[in-house]
Design a protein around this motif. Structure first.
Motif, mmCIF file in Angstrom:
data_model
loop_
_atom_site.group_PDB
_atom_site.id
_atom_site.type_symbol
_atom_site.label_atom_id
_atom_site.label_comp_id
_atom_site.label_asym_id
_atom_site.label_seq_id
_atom_site.Cartn_x
_atom_site.Cartn_y
_atom_site.Cartn_z
ATOM 1 N N ILE A 232 0.843 -1.337 -0.004
ATOM 2 C CA ILE A 232 0.051 -0.051 -0.222
ATOM 3 C C ILE A 232 0.964 1.179 0.016
ATOM 4 O O ILE A 232 0.541 2.389 -0.653
ATOM 5 N N PHE A 233 2.227 1.106 0.621
ATOM 6 C CA PHE A 233 2.795 2.435 0.526
ATOM 7 C C PHE A 233 4.273 2.082 -0.431
ATOM 8 O O PHE A 233 5.187 1.371 -0.004
ATOM 9 N N PRO A 234 4.125 2.434 -1.544
ATOM 10 C CA PRO A 234 5.235 2.370 -2.554
ATOM 11 C C PRO A 234 6.649 2.474 -1.900
ATOM 12 O O PRO A 234 6.850 3.742 -1.354
ATOM 13 N N GLY A 235 7.490 1.832 -2.116
ATOM 14 C CA GLY A 235 8.904 1.988 -1.334
ATOM 15 C C GLY A 235 8.999 1.760 0.078
ATOM 16 O O GLY A 235 10.129 1.673 0.770
ATOM 17 N N HIS A 236 7.917 1.438 0.781
ATOM 18 C CA HIS A 236 7.754 1.136 2.152
ATOM 19 C C HIS A 236 7.251 -0.256 2.652
ATOM 20 O O HIS A 236 7.659 -0.768 3.523
ATOM 21 N N GLY A 237 6.239 -0.716 1.522
ATOM 22 C CA GLY A 237 5.535 -1.733 2.089
ATOM 23 C C GLY A 237 4.137 -1.631 2.329
ATOM 24 O O GLY A 237 3.604 -0.918 1.929
ATOM 25 N N GLY A 238 3.824 -2.420 3.655
ATOM 26 C CA GLY A 238 2.488 -2.183 3.923
ATOM 27 C C GLY A 238 2.245 -1.371 5.388
ATOM 28 O O GLY A 238 3.199 -0.883 5.857
ATOM 29 N N PHE A 239 1.181 -1.525 6.203
ATOM 30 C CA PHE A 239 1.054 -0.854 7.392
ATOM 31 C C PHE A 239 2.113 -1.253 8.411
ATOM 32 O O PHE A 239 2.585 -0.715 9.077
ATOM 33 N N MET A 240 2.231 -2.627 8.415
ATOM 34 C CA MET A 240 3.067 -3.498 9.456
ATOM 35 C C MET A 240 4.528 -2.841 9.246
ATOM 36 O O MET A 240 5.332 -2.661 10.080
ATOM 37 N N ASP A 241 4.874 -2.777 7.684
ATOM 38 C CA ASP A 241 6.207 -2.213 7.496
ATOM 39 C C ASP A 241 6.397 -0.759 8.002
ATOM 40 O O ASP A 241 7.549 -0.344 8.405
ATOM 41 N N ARG A 242 5.197 0.090 7.883
ATOM 42 C CA ARG A 242 5.462 1.391 8.134
ATOM 43 C C ARG A 242 5.389 1.736 9.602
ATOM 44 O O ARG A 242 5.838 2.504 10.466
ATOM 45 N N PHE A 243 4.359 0.770 10.414
ATOM 46 C CA PHE A 243 4.410 0.874 12.033
ATOM 47 C C PHE A 243 5.209 0.028 12.784
ATOM 48 O O PHE A 243 5.099 0.179 14.054
ATOM 49 N N ASP A 244 6.043 -0.715 12.304
ATOM 50 C CA ASP A 244 6.700 -1.840 13.188
ATOM 51 C C ASP A 244 7.541 -1.017 14.225
ATOM 52 O O ASP A 244 7.760 -1.697 15.409
ATOM 53 N N SER A 245 8.131 0.044 13.655
ATOM 54 C CA SER A 245 9.070 0.732 14.723
ATOM 55 C C SER A 245 8.205 1.496 15.435
ATOM 56 O O SER A 245 8.413 1.651 16.779
ATOM 57 N N VAL A 246 7.053 2.172 14.970
ATOM 58 C CA VAL A 246 6.063 3.004 15.993
ATOM 59 C C VAL A 246 5.578 2.310 17.127
ATOM 60 O O VAL A 246 5.772 2.649 18.332
ATOM 61 N N MET A 247 5.068 1.181 16.751
ATOM 62 C CA MET A 247 4.378 0.161 17.470
ATOM 63 C C MET A 247 5.054 -0.190 18.871
ATOM 64 O O MET A 247 4.711 -0.244 20.131
ATOM 65 N N TYR A 248 6.478 -0.407 18.532
ATOM 66 C CA TYR A 248 7.290 -1.076 19.518
ATOM 67 C C TYR A 248 7.897 0.066 20.470
ATOM 68 O O TYR A 248 8.098 -0.486 21.806
ATOM 69 N N ILE A 249 7.853 1.473 20.323
ATOM 70 C CA ILE A 249 8.254 2.411 21.215
ATOM 71 C C ILE A 249 7.016 3.190 21.866
ATOM 72 O O ILE A 249 7.213 3.881 22.745
ATOM 73 N N ALA A 250 5.642 2.796 21.451
ATOM 74 C CA ALA A 250 4.514 3.506 21.972
ATOM 75 C C ALA A 250 4.519 3.506 23.350
ATOM 76 O O ALA A 250 4.267 4.239 24.183
ATOM 77 N N PRO A 251 4.651 2.122 23.898
ATOM 78 C CA PRO A 251 4.397 1.764 25.454
ATOM 79 C C PRO A 251 5.706 2.505 26.152
ATOM 80 O O PRO A 251 5.361 2.929 27.078
ATOM 81 N N PHE A 252 6.823 2.424 25.548
ATOM 82 C CA PHE A 252 7.845 3.024 26.106
ATOM 83 C C PHE A 252 7.560 4.467 26.325
ATOM 84 O O PHE A 252 8.002 5.204 27.368
ATOM 85 N N VAL A 253 7.438 5.306 25.255
ATOM 86 C CA VAL A 253 7.296 6.769 25.417
ATOM 87 C C VAL A 253 6.112 6.981 26.345
ATOM 88 O O VAL A 253 6.223 8.059 27.288
ATOM 89 N N TYR A 254 4.995 6.310 26.248
ATOM 90 C CA TYR A 254 4.027 6.529 27.426
ATOM 91 C C TYR A 254 4.359 6.492 28.867
ATOM 92 O O TYR A 254 3.993 6.995 29.395
ATOM 93 N N TYR A 255 5.156 5.115 29.268
ATOM 94 C CA TYR A 255 5.437 4.940 30.633
ATOM 95 C C TYR A 255 6.557 6.032 30.841
ATOM 96 O O TYR A 255 6.681 6.584 32.132
ATOM 97 N N VAL A 256 7.275 6.587 30.044
ATOM 98 C CA VAL A 256 8.219 7.815 30.260
ATOM 99 C C VAL A 256 7.688 9.017 30.562
ATOM 100 O O VAL A 256 8.106 9.560 31.691
ATOM 101 N N LEU A 257 6.392 9.110 29.844
ATOM 102 C CA LEU A 257 5.839 10.414 30.149
ATOM 103 C C LEU A 257 4.885 10.197 31.387
ATOM 104 O O LEU A 257 4.838 11.151 32.338
ATOM 105 N N ASN A 258 4.635 9.020 31.746
ATOM 106 C CA ASN A 258 3.940 8.771 33.003
ATOM 107 C C ASN A 258 4.799 8.918 34.159
ATOM 108 O O ASN A 258 4.413 9.373 35.208
ATOM 109 N N LEU A 259 5.885 8.787 33.921
ATOM 110 C CA LEU A 259 6.843 8.943 35.167
ATOM 111 C C LEU A 259 7.235 10.201 35.262
ATOM 112 O O LEU A 259 7.382 10.841 36.358
ATOM 113 N N ILE A 260 7.067 11.108 34.344
ATOM 114 C CA ILE A 260 7.318 12.544 34.616
ATOM 115 C C ILE A 260 5.937 13.337 35.340
ATOM 116 O O ILE A 260 6.139 14.345 35.906
ATOM 117 N N VAL A 261 4.712 12.850 34.795
ATOM 118 C CA VAL A 261 3.541 13.693 35.465
ATOM 119 C C VAL A 261 3.887 13.467 37.082
ATOM 120 O O VAL A 261 3.857 12.733 37.622
#
Length: 261
Positions: A232-261
């Motif tokens: 679906i994304f020429p030169g990138h692949g599919g949604f999984m190819d585009r979001f594989d790195s995004v999804m892996y760090i989403a919990p990390f960023v969330y909990y880092v922000l949670n520690l700051i609050v």
């Protein structure tokens, strides 16, 4: 390279529009993306129809559970359903296939859901940090690897990735994260992180994790015998190819922000 750049620009434009949607619409759109990602993974793994249907049903349960604050109950129910599926499909599909579908489903739904949770709990600027870290890391790794890459990182998992590319990804993610905080401060927009050293550390750590997410997705692709999860994304692949790195760090960023609050 040109196709990859054009696709990235177009995707960013669509993403910018998505940010303007009401939170509930954004959440529904994200849920749709999750289901497309699962479709790509299930198709790559060549699961039979019964396993796919089980996965989609369980994904729906997990999404509902996550956003109604009943995630523990949802996970419990999903594990129970997959165990039932392992029994019901015995003789047609081996338990390893059923359990691999379970892990992929839990992984995709849980990790992706932290994107919307970050927006709901902290705000849009904080949620955007997930994408900024992941995509700047991808960009830095791509260009550093293209122009300076000499030493292969893990060739049996991802032949094109290099050590130089990985370093470039970490460096750019840290720099762009600091630049993002600077822009927000100059624009008078509230943001939880206020120190550049913290922002650089978050960006660097997120980059390392995002690259692990990319490599994990690549390992699955290699075992499945596919180059990309979709087209679906020429030169990138599919949604999984585009979001594989995004999804892996989403919990990390969330909990880092949670520690700051």
């Amino acid at each position: 390279m040109l196709t990859r750049i054009i696709t990235s620009i177009a995707a960013l434009a669509v993403f910018a529009v998505a940010l303007m949607l009401k939170p509930i619409v954004f959440t529904v759109a994200l849920a749709a993306v999750i289901f497309v990602m699962l479709y790509e993974c299930y198709h790559a793994a060549k699961y039979d129809t019964a396993v796919k249907v089980s996965g989609y049903v369980c994904a729906a349960i997990l999404i509902i559970g996550f956003f109604t604050e009943n995630y523990t109950a949802a996970v419990t129910g999903v594990i129970a359903l997959f165990m039932i599926a392992a029994v019901a499909l015995h003789g047609k599909t081996d338990f390893k296939t059923v359990f691999s579908a379970e892990v992929i489903t839990l992984y995709a739904v849980t990790f992706m859901s932290f994107i919307t949770k970050s927006r709901a709990d902290f705000g849009t600027p904080e949620m955007l940090l997930i994408f900024i870290c992941a995509w700047s890391s991808d960009t830095g790794a791509y260009f550093a690897g293209t122009f300076f890459g000499k030493h292969k990182l893990i060739p049996h998992v991802s032949p094109k990735k290099t050590v130089e590319g990985a370093i470039g990804g970490v460096a750019l993610s840290a720099l762009v994260s600091m630049a993002y905080m600077y822009i927000l401060q100059k624009s008078g927009i509230d943001f939880l992180v206020t120190k550049y050293s913290y922002m650089a550390a978050v960006g660097a750590a997120a980059s390392v994790l995002s690259q692990f997410g990319d490599l994990a997705a690549s390992a699955i692709k290699r075992d499945c015998g596919v180059k990309d999860y979709g087209k679906i994304f020429p030169g990138h692949g599919g949604f999984m190819d585009r979001f594989d790195s995004v999804m892996y760090i989403a919990p990390f960023v969330y909990y880092v922000l949670n520690l700051i609050v």
